[in-house]
Design an enzyme around this catalytic site. Structure first.
Site, PDB file in Angstrom:
ATOM      1  N   ASP A   1       8.748  48.872  11.706  1.00  0.00           N
ATOM      2  CA  ASP A   1       9.279  47.892  12.652  1.00  0.00           C
ATOM      3  C   ASP A   1      10.617  48.461  13.136  1.00  0.00           C
ATOM      4  OD1 ASP A   1       9.822  45.772  14.265  1.00  0.00           O
ATOM      5  OD2 ASP A   1       9.514  44.224  12.741  1.00  0.00           O
TER       6      ASP A   1
HETATM    7  C1  BGC Z   1      10.064  42.900  15.984  1.00  0.00           C
HETATM    8  C2  BGC Z   1       8.713  43.504  16.351  1.00  0.00           C
HETATM    9  C3  BGC Z   1       8.801  44.119  17.733  1.00  0.00           C
HETATM   10  C4  BGC Z   1       9.931  45.128  17.756  1.00  0.00           C
HETATM   11  C5  BGC Z   1      10.114  45.806  19.105  1.00  0.00           C
HETATM   12  C6  BGC Z   1      11.199  43.882  16.161  1.00  0.00           C
HETATM   13  O1  BGC Z   1      12.428  43.259  15.999  1.00  0.00           O
HETATM   14  O2  BGC Z   1      10.028  42.463  14.641  1.00  0.00           O
HETATM   15  O3  BGC Z   1       7.730  42.506  16.314  1.00  0.00           O
HETATM   16  O4  BGC Z   1       7.585  44.696  18.063  1.00  0.00           O
HETATM   17  O5  BGC Z   1      11.145  44.484  17.428  1.00  0.00           O
HETATM   18  O6  BGC Z   1      10.596  44.895  20.032  1.00  0.00           O
END
Ligand code: BGC
Length: 785
Positions: free
Chosen positions: A238
């Site tokens: 993530d």
């Molecule tokens: C979120 C993800 C997301 C990523 C990119 C993260 O903070 O948890 O779900 O895909 O950011 O935006």
């Protein structure tokens, strides 16, 4: 998509990576920037990855490095919580196809979704982005979405793997959970997606599971996901969620996102040098990144997808209607016409249609209920859309309007700022003043239909007051049209709850440990989440899992179970006994009475959505797989317990229409387990479930790389540093309150190491020196130790 084993990409990627230096591999296994993979001067192309689950969020032009600038317009479909209420695999697949088409046309190779974490607690801040409290429903729908996206050649990326069920301290919290609960409840949906849809990417979650960060978790990624489930795609972190890059490579995490200037490179080189990381693992990860880039690039060279935005808007409208759950109805709905109608509620004009955070889409258009029903329909806002608060005067004005009308549609719900990524929901009730508004409008006109716009389960003490109560969720950009279709009877309110609406959240066993002490959350309730708890402990929900009224009535009968061994099929007759065409969701649950281990009183095994004309009937078949009869045994394997099983055909978790008992033969040995005395395990019971002592939560001090900003802010120097950061962030956020809240949440929850991992910030040694200062080790820092 072409088969991995048969197409040329894996072999091409491997060949390419063989000729690369270690440094080139190191560059490949981290992103180039916030949204793109790294290219190597003509040899390896770069491809784009972007959010999100219910619409494309592709940042236009030069994206800022935190990913918050405006995205290009894209169709905003209903959020996952709403899509789940459709229980409609075909429809969700269609939405996936549309998402894939839009991604492909925008030259996006990987769509970061679906999110399919379980709704452990109604206050989970991202519940709106997740499907259900049940793994079979979540897994089936997520698999359909993945199939749809990938049918367009675009890679789907299920997330957040795994046990990421709260936003509080999400980047560092340790989820302490026993393996049986983990396997049966929290991992099952992910496993189903791998089995059914073969996603080509996976995203690990921020949190830890039983002490180890998901990014570094060899058991989770290498053993379970890759070896046991046979996942052969790319695993990415993530955003900012890589804890220890060398450990992550050992665990099988291929791609670190977003890009940075090589934060972890020195540590990875050191691990390669001392032999704790095998170079072949680095090369294997680089090869998976190259494979994904080659695939994405090949797609780019092919024909651009045609996107018919009008058709996608129509699909969003249909999905919104199908997701709308009719919770109660005294016959007032459907409305004969808009005549004599009055509308109350700011959300009828400024709809809540999506949640805040990384999933926020810039819609191609937006229909409000007021626009659709006609601007000449008498209307008052009744409350402030941003705060959800109303004054006595606003309520009096609303009541006056209601009194003069033949029928009232009152749209209420949860203000956007209370349902956002990075924060758990502060409450599961409407604001107190909004509840008063509901009561006063219903008092003024008993023919009031209350519509809810919100992302997750609510406590609705007043549910028996309106003539009809409609849960519209966050229905996407065409929610106004979809809702009008349902209210006027042009469409069926097709939704059935994919989550229980409790009478009192405080009575839920998960509530005793939500969000837990800082840095640790104990899942002492084991499997007793959602309807599993309500059923087993006879605590009725206000609205149960699977509930939803349509505009017609149904008969479900003649259940029989065909097949033998552990592969069975439930066959049942469904009849539309009402006077209107409509749709029903037949839900099949399974129970094992007299088990030697504690088991739920019923568990969803399969379901099907049926559309029938008035009076028509049909026979439906619902396959029951081996796993339906299995449990995770103490001995560390899936086993099938021999004996009788009840198979139930139902229209909700409390409305069982027919039962058939079958006998399952099995030689598996099942280790008996004593039930806990209540739904929340005591210390001794929890230790027994875990198979070891309950881990002690980490102390706050000394501060370390994983200390969050809100933690270091508790020291004087840390307070000053974090204050400076917050001011900087506030400037970046401008005057959009949602963005401001989001950035504040991001800063508060960011571990100190994130300053190095996101963008071109500090180096890890510099961060270690700052930490030493925060820990009062001034002398060591000055002496350069
Ligand atoms: C979120 C993800 C997301 C990523 C990119 C993260 O903070 O948890 O779900 O895909 O950011 O935006």
């Amino acid at each position: 998509m072409a088969d991995h084993a048969e197409d040329g990409f894996p072999a091409d990627a491997e060949r390419l990576v063989t000729g690369l230096t270690v440094d080139e591999c190191l560059r490949l296994v981290r992103g180039k920037d916030f949204w793109n993979t790294t290219d190597l001067d003509g040899r390896v192309p770069s491809v784009m990855l972007t959010d999100g689950p219910h619409g494309l969020r592709k940042q236009a032009g030069a994206a800022d490095h935190i990913g918050l600038s405006d995205a290009v317009p894209a169709t905003c479909f209903p959020v996952a919580a709403a899509l789940a209420a459709t229980w409609d695999v075909e429809l969700v697949r269609e939405v996936g196809e549309a998402l894939g088409r839009e991604a492909r046309a925008a030259d996006v190779a990987v769509l970061l979704g679906p999110g399919l974490n379980m709704k452990r607690h109604p206050r989970g801040g991202r519940n709106f982005e997740y499907f259900s409290e049940d793994p079979v429903l979540s897994g089936s729908l997520a698999a359909a979405l993945v199939e749809g996206v990938q049918s367009q050649g675009v890679v789907a990326c299920p997330k957040h793997f795994a046990a990421n069920n709260q936003e509080t301290m999400r980047m560092v919290v340790d989820t302490v959970v026993d393996e049986r609960t983990l396997r049966e409840v929290y991992l099952r949906g992910f496993e189903m997606v791998v089995e059914r849809a073969r996603p080509q990417a996976f995203m690990t979650a921020y949190n830890r599971i039983n002490g180890t960060y998901c990014s570094d978790n060899s058991w989770l990624v290498r053993d379970v996901l890759r070896r046991e489930w046979g996942f052969d795609g790319l695993v990415m972190s993530d955003w900012g969620g890589t804890n220890d890059r060398a450990a992550a490579l050992r665990a099988g995490l291929d791609l670190e996102m977003p890009g940075n200037s090589g934060t972890f490179d020195d540590e990875v080189r050191a691990a390669l040098a001392d032999g704790s990381l095998d170079e072949s693992l680095l090369r294997a990860s680089a090869s998976r990144v190259v494979e994904m880039a080659l695939r994405g690039d090949a797609l780019r060279c092919g024909a651009r997808a045609d996107v018919d935005l009008d058709a996608h808007h129509e699909l969003a409208r249909r999905a919104a209607a199908e997701a709308t759950v009719l919770l109660t109805n005294d016959g007032t709905l459907p409305l004969a016409s808009a005549e004599g109608l009055a509308i109350v509620g700011a959300f009828a004009e400024t709809p809540r249609y999506q949640g805040a955070g990384s999933s926020r889409v810039n819609p191609t258009r937006l229909d409000s209920l007021r626009d659709v029903l006609g601007r000449d329909v008498p209307f008052v806002a009744g409350y402030d859309a941003d705060s959800g608060e109303c004054t006595r005067m606003q309520r009096a004005e609303a009541a006056d309007l209601a009194r003069a009308a033949a029928v009232v549609v009152l749209v209420v719900g949860v203000p956007a700022r209370l349902e956002a990524e990075t924060r758990d929901r502060p409450t599961v009730r409407l604001t107190a003043s909004m509840e008063k508004l509901v009561l006063e409008v219903c008092e003024a006109n008993p023919r009031t239909v209350v519509v809810l716009q919100n992302g997750g389960a609510l406590e609705l003490d007043w549910a028996d007051r309106p003539a009809a109560l409609v849960e519209a969720y966050l229905g996407g950009q065409a929610s106004g049209l979809g809702l009008a279709d349902v209210l006027l009877g042009r469409a069926e309110p097709g939704g059935r709850l994919a989550e229980s609406f409790p009478v009192a959240t405080a009575a839920l066993p998960a509530d005793a440990n939500f969000p837990g002490p800082p840095r640790q959350v104990q899942y002492r309730e084991g499997p007793w989440v959602g309807y599993r708890f309500h059923d087993a402990y006879a605590v009725a929900a206000r609205f149960p899992f699977g509930h939803g009224l349509g505009y017609t009535t149904w008969d479900v009968r003649g259940l029989r179970v065909e097949g033998d061994g552990v592969r069975r099929t439930a066959v049942v007759t469904v009849q539309n006994t009402g006077a209107r065409k409509g749709s029903a969701v037949v839900q099949v649950y399974v129970r094992k009475p007299d088990s030697v281990v504690p088991r739920a009183a019923k568990e969803l095994a399969g379901f099907v959505r049926v559309h029938l004309e008035a009076g028509a009937s049909c026979e439906v078949q619902i396959p029951l797989e081996r796993r339906v009869f299995s449990l995770w045994d103490r001995a560390g394997r899936w086993v099938v317990e021999a004996g009788d099983y009840d198979v139930m055909a139902a229209t909700s978790s409390v409305d069982v229409r027919d039962v058939a008992t079958i006998r399952i033969e099995s030689d598996d040995v099942v280790t008996p387990v004593r039930a806990t005395a209540g739904p929340v395990a005591t210390d001794a019971e929890f230790a027994a479930m875990l198979g070891h002592d309950i881990p002690v939560p980490e102390p706050l001090r000394p501060f370390r790389r994983t200390s969050t900003m809100s933690e270091v802010a508790q020291s004087r120097v840390g307070g000053v540093l974090v204050g400076l950061m917050k001011r900087q962030m506030a400037k970046m956020a401008g005057d959009d309150p949602e963005t401001r809240d989001l950035l504040e949440g991001v800063v508060a929850g960011l571990p100190v190491r994130g300053l190095a991992a996101m963008g071109d910030g500090l180096t890890l040694p510099a961060i270690d020196r700052v930490l030493a200062l925060l820990n009062g080790q001034w002398v060591e820092v000055v002496r350069g130790r």
